[in-house]
Motif scaffolding. Structure first.
Motif, PDB file in Angstrom:
ATOM      1  N   UNK A  57       2.489   1.770  -3.418  1.00  0.00           N
ATOM      2  CA  UNK A  57       1.476   2.304  -4.432  1.00  0.00           C
ATOM      3  C   UNK A  57       1.138   3.678  -4.100  1.00  0.00           C
ATOM      4  N   UNK A  58       1.169   4.169  -2.913  1.00  0.00           N
ATOM      5  CA  UNK A  58       0.735   5.456  -2.575  1.00  0.00           C
ATOM      6  C   UNK A  58       1.886   6.396  -3.066  1.00  0.00           C
ATOM      7  N   UNK A  82       0.805  -1.300   0.143  1.00  0.00           N
ATOM      8  CA  UNK A  82      -0.052  -0.109  -0.028  1.00  0.00           C
ATOM      9  C   UNK A  82       0.824   1.168  -0.034  1.00  0.00           C
ATOM     10  N   UNK A 119       3.653   6.267  -5.620  1.00  0.00           N
ATOM     11  CA  UNK A 119       3.732   6.101  -7.285  1.00  0.00           C
ATOM     12  C   UNK A 119       2.242   6.523  -7.892  1.00  0.00           C
TER      13      UNK A 119
END
Lengths: 323, 217
Positions: A76-77, A73, A79
């Motif tokens: 992904x945050x 998580x 990018x």
């Protein structure tokens, strides 16, 4: 910087590898385009970088850290992620959509609101008009812009874009591409960009990675790929109009013959181009003015002459045809 | 004598029956919502469990209500009375509720979920911030079907000792009193319509305007 080391991916139940022993590196501030037909593994590679898929073997490093050892998580945050279907949350307003990652990161409401307005403005939308709207009230082009704004919300250094301009009509697509390129000049993000459109790839990419059936076929700058395609596949991907595409990427100053004085009639009749403009534009000017030459200027000053003969010679040379 | 006069002449009795009826319906509604929405969410994560649970609810739903009331009445620990009525009605509400929650959560556009995951949302954030809000229109469709259903089937509970509007209908039939039957039926229908209307208002409050173009308003 993003680095892939010998990455393979085989989906459960599949006979062949979707991604087969691929290694490459994307440098900071570059747009790296993954190009290939559907099913070539380009989307899978992209999704492995932010761990939406896990590689079967191999390692992926983002800024020196192995992504498999990072919390997915959080990874992904950090990018931006843009997909062709956009995937805006239909039950949330545009403001809430763009503010999604800041919300996940726990930003203060005021800071998020400011950032959202700033980004919408950057993306060419009028914040006052759209913040309270819901996605279904926007046009396709507007939604695409909101999708990009959402990905940039927390100012991630890396952006992953999967055919981000695929769902809009050609006119809007070209405008979005142009705007995105000029934003990139300013923000210098590290971008992985997936497309199946060779023209988009050449236009957007600092670097192309050409894939077929999970294999890396060729990598290099657009001009490298156009001038020396690795094999028949790349040749067919580029298409018949290779020479003309090259002209789009070649600057006028590369092909001109330097000279101090240019016949006044060329300048006077508007038959001139700027040195950094593509040769394709020079051709356009030649056709319009019905001339075999154009003057090449740097700002106001004439620095050379570009002739039809030189252009023809160049095309034939790079595309390997006989003169 | 018309149904209207019947109601006027027996006002306190009708009122008592109506109050019993609505309190039964509301009890069942509260229990059903808490059980079955929860169940629907659970099975949306376990596909194999889902088909078993949904088949079970279909079978339950196919049993004629009067026999299910009778069956439960004879079971130890149930007998005549409200407990049995509540349990049976909650079982009837299972099918529309579990199914609508399951389908609602499952039919959320995959690209929206993918975008959410790609933004770094965890599985539970995706459930709470994407799946459930987007499933509301369908969940409400299920809730409204079950409200109307429960209100109607509750009349059958009169056979196991509930003193509700079903009793007006039942006694009307045995006495051949058409006014009594019609009075009971009309009040039950109005009650169902009223509850459905209230649910519609709540739905408007909860469902995001961004989803308004979907059916079920």
């Amino acid at each position: 910087m993003i680095e892939l080391e010998n990455i393979t991916k085989k989906f459960p139940g599949a006979d062949s590898f979707s991604v087969d022993r691929i290694s490459f590196r994307v440098n900071e501030g570059n747009i790296c385009v993954f190009l290939g037909p559907s099913g070539c593994g380009k989307t899978t590679i992209l999704r492995m970088i932010n761990r939406l898929e896990e590689p079967s073997s191999g390692n992926i490093f983002v800024n020196g850290k192995n992504v498999l050892e990072v919390d997915p998580s959080g990874l992904r945050q950090s990018m931006g992620y843009v997909i062709q279907q956009i995937g805006l949350l239909p039950h949330r307003t545009i403001e809430q959509n763009v503010g999604l990652v800041p919300e996940l990161l726990g930003w203060e409401a005021d800071k998020t609101r400011k950032r959202v307005r700033e980004l919408l403005e950057v993306m060419g939308l009028k914040p006052d008009e759209v913040v309270r709207k819901y996605p279904h009230q926007l046009s396709g082009g507007q939604m695409q812009r909101v999708g990009v704004a959402r990905a940039m919300a927390a100012d991630p250094p890396i952006m992953l874009m999967d055919e981000p301009f695929g769902a809009v009509d050609p006119i809007v697509r070209i405008r979005l591409q142009d705007e995105f390129l000029s934003l990139q000049q300013k923000f210098q993000k590290t971008i992985c960009f997936v497309t199946h459109d060779i023209n988009e790839a050449i236009k957007m990419g600092d670097y192309l990675i050409i894939l077929n059936q999970g294999r890396l076929i060729q990598m290099g700058s657009p001009i490298d790929v156009l001038t020396s395609p690795a094999d028949e596949f790349v040749l067919s991907l580029i298409g018949e109009d290779r020479g003309v595409k090259i002209l789009d990427l070649t600057r006028c100053e590369t092909l001109m013959e330097p000279m101090r004085e240019t016949p006044d009639d060329l300048m006077g009749s508007g038959c001139f181009v700027q040195s950094i403009q593509p040769v394709k534009l020079a051709l356009e000017v030649m056709m319009k003015k019905d001339s075999d030459h154009v003057a090449v200027c740097r700002e106001e000053k004439v620095i050379g002459l570009l002739s039809w003969k030189n252009i023809k010679k160049h095309i034939n040379r790079v595309s390997g045809e006989d003169e | 004598m018309s149904p209207f006069y019947f109601i006027l002449n027996n006002f306190s009795l009708v009122l008592e029956y109506a109050m019993n009826h609505i309190s039964l319906v509301l009890t069942v509604l509260v229990l059903s919502l808490s059980f079955w929405i929860f169940t629907g969410l659970i099975i949306s994560r376990y596909d194999r469990l889902a088909s078993a649970v949904i088949s079970f609810s279909n079978i339950l739903f196919c049993i004629p209500s009067i026999s299910l009331f009778g069956l439960f009445m004879t079971m130890p620990g149930f007998g005549l009375g409200r407990k049995t009525a509540v349990v049976v009605l909650v079982l009837y509400a299972m099918m529309p509720l579990v199914r609508s929650v399951y389908l609602g959560v499952k039919s959320v556009d995959a690209s929206v979920v993918d975008a959410g995951r790609g933004m770094g949302m965890t599985t539970s954030q995706i459930l709470l911030k994407i799946r459930i809000p987007m499933a509301w229109p369908m969940i409400f469709a299920g809730i409204r079907v079950s409200v109307v259903l429960i209100t109607g089937i509750a009349t059958m509970a009169t056979f196991i000792g509930e003193k509700n509007l079903g009793r007006l209908i039942h006694q009307g039939i045995t006495r051949g009193n058409a006014d009594m039957i019609i009075a009971g039926a009309i009040i039950v229908s109005l009650m169902a319509l009223l509850l459905d209307y209230i649910m519609g208002r709540i739905q408007k409050k909860i469902v995001s305007p961004g989803l308004r173009f979907q059916p079920g308003d």
